[in-house]
Design an enzyme around this catalytic site. Structure first.
Site, mmCIF file in Angstrom:
data_model
loop_
_atom_site.group_PDB
_atom_site.id
_atom_site.type_symbol
_atom_site.label_atom_id
_atom_site.label_comp_id
_atom_site.label_asym_id
_atom_site.label_seq_id
_atom_site.Cartn_x
_atom_site.Cartn_y
_atom_site.Cartn_z
ATOM 1 N N CYS A 48 0.845 -1.195 0.000
ATOM 2 C CA CYS A 48 0.000 0.000 0.000
ATOM 3 C C CYS A 48 0.881 1.246 0.000
ATOM 4 O O CYS A 48 1.792 1.373 0.819
ATOM 5 C CB CYS A 48 -0.906 -0.013 1.227
ATOM 6 S SG CYS A 48 -1.964 1.447 1.353
ATOM 7 N N CYS A 51 0.472 3.063 3.593
ATOM 8 C CA CYS A 51 0.898 2.509 4.887
ATOM 9 C C CYS A 51 1.886 1.355 4.780
ATOM 10 O O CYS A 51 2.296 0.801 5.790
ATOM 11 C CB CYS A 51 -0.316 2.077 5.700
ATOM 12 S SG CYS A 51 -1.183 0.649 5.006
ATOM 13 N N CYS A 97 -7.525 -1.058 1.426
ATOM 14 C CA CYS A 97 -6.516 -1.501 2.387
ATOM 15 C C CYS A 97 -7.172 -1.583 3.764
ATOM 16 O O CYS A 97 -7.802 -0.617 4.213
ATOM 17 C CB CYS A 97 -5.335 -0.533 2.417
ATOM 18 S SG CYS A 97 -4.096 -0.945 3.665
ATOM 19 N N CYS A 100 -5.275 1.141 6.416
ATOM 20 C CA CYS A 100 -5.404 2.605 6.346
ATOM 21 C C CYS A 100 -6.633 3.072 5.569
ATOM 22 O O CYS A 100 -6.830 4.270 5.396
ATOM 23 C CB CYS A 100 -4.150 3.212 5.740
ATOM 24 S SG CYS A 100 -3.962 2.855 3.979
ATOM 25 N N CYS A 120 -8.466 -5.702 -9.802
ATOM 26 C CA CYS A 120 -8.084 -4.658 -10.750
ATOM 27 C C CYS A 120 -7.672 -3.442 -9.916
ATOM 28 O O CYS A 120 -8.523 -2.759 -9.340
ATOM 29 C CB CYS A 120 -9.280 -4.364 -11.649
ATOM 30 S SG CYS A 120 -8.950 -3.171 -12.940
#
EC number: 1.8.4.12
Length: 137
Positions: A48, A51, A97, A100, A120
């Site tokens: 990510c 984070c 995510c 976060c 995707c």
């Protein structure tokens, strides 16, 4: 699970570029075939951008032809969450995510075996961490 990462809007703006901010914090979508990872083939882990949580492995990446990085499974299902997205008159499944709450992209049921899924994902929501190829001498 990892402790939640919570920041103010000003903190997100300071750490992300404009496209990363728009995609991850406001669920924007980058143009197809434009992101840095849609045609990326190195061995490693995609994390990510907000984070650094590990999200997808290069081993699960495939060419779906859609213009965005596509994966048939998440690295750790606990690191992503899904929610119904009814934007733009469509019903889709948004991928976020779990640490976060960054918007990552969407998941569809038209992927390859073994899962039949196609995550995707916007390149702007990802960072890439290369890992050494253990098969090399």
């Amino acid at each position: 699970m990892t402790e939640k990462v919570i920041k103010t809007d000003a903190e997100w703006r300071a750490m992300l570029d404009d496209e990363e901010y728009d995609v991850t914090r406001h669920a924007a979508t980058e143009a197809p075939f434009s992101g840095r990872y849609w045609d990326h083939h190195e061995h490693g882990i995609y994390t990510c951008v907000c984070c650094n949580t590990p999200l997808f492995a290069s081993d699960a990446k495939f060419d779906s032809g859609c213009g965005w990085p596509s994966y048939f499974t998440a690295l750790n299902p606990d690191n992503v969450k899904e929610k119904i997205d009814r934007a733009y008159g469509m019903i889709r499944t948004e991928v976020i995510c779990n640490v976060c709450d960054a918007h990552l992209g969407h998941v569809f049921n038209d992927g390859p075996p073994p899962t039949g899924l196609r995550y995707c994902i916007n390149s702007a929501s990802l960072r890439f961490d290369a890992t050494p190829d253990l098969n090399e001498s």
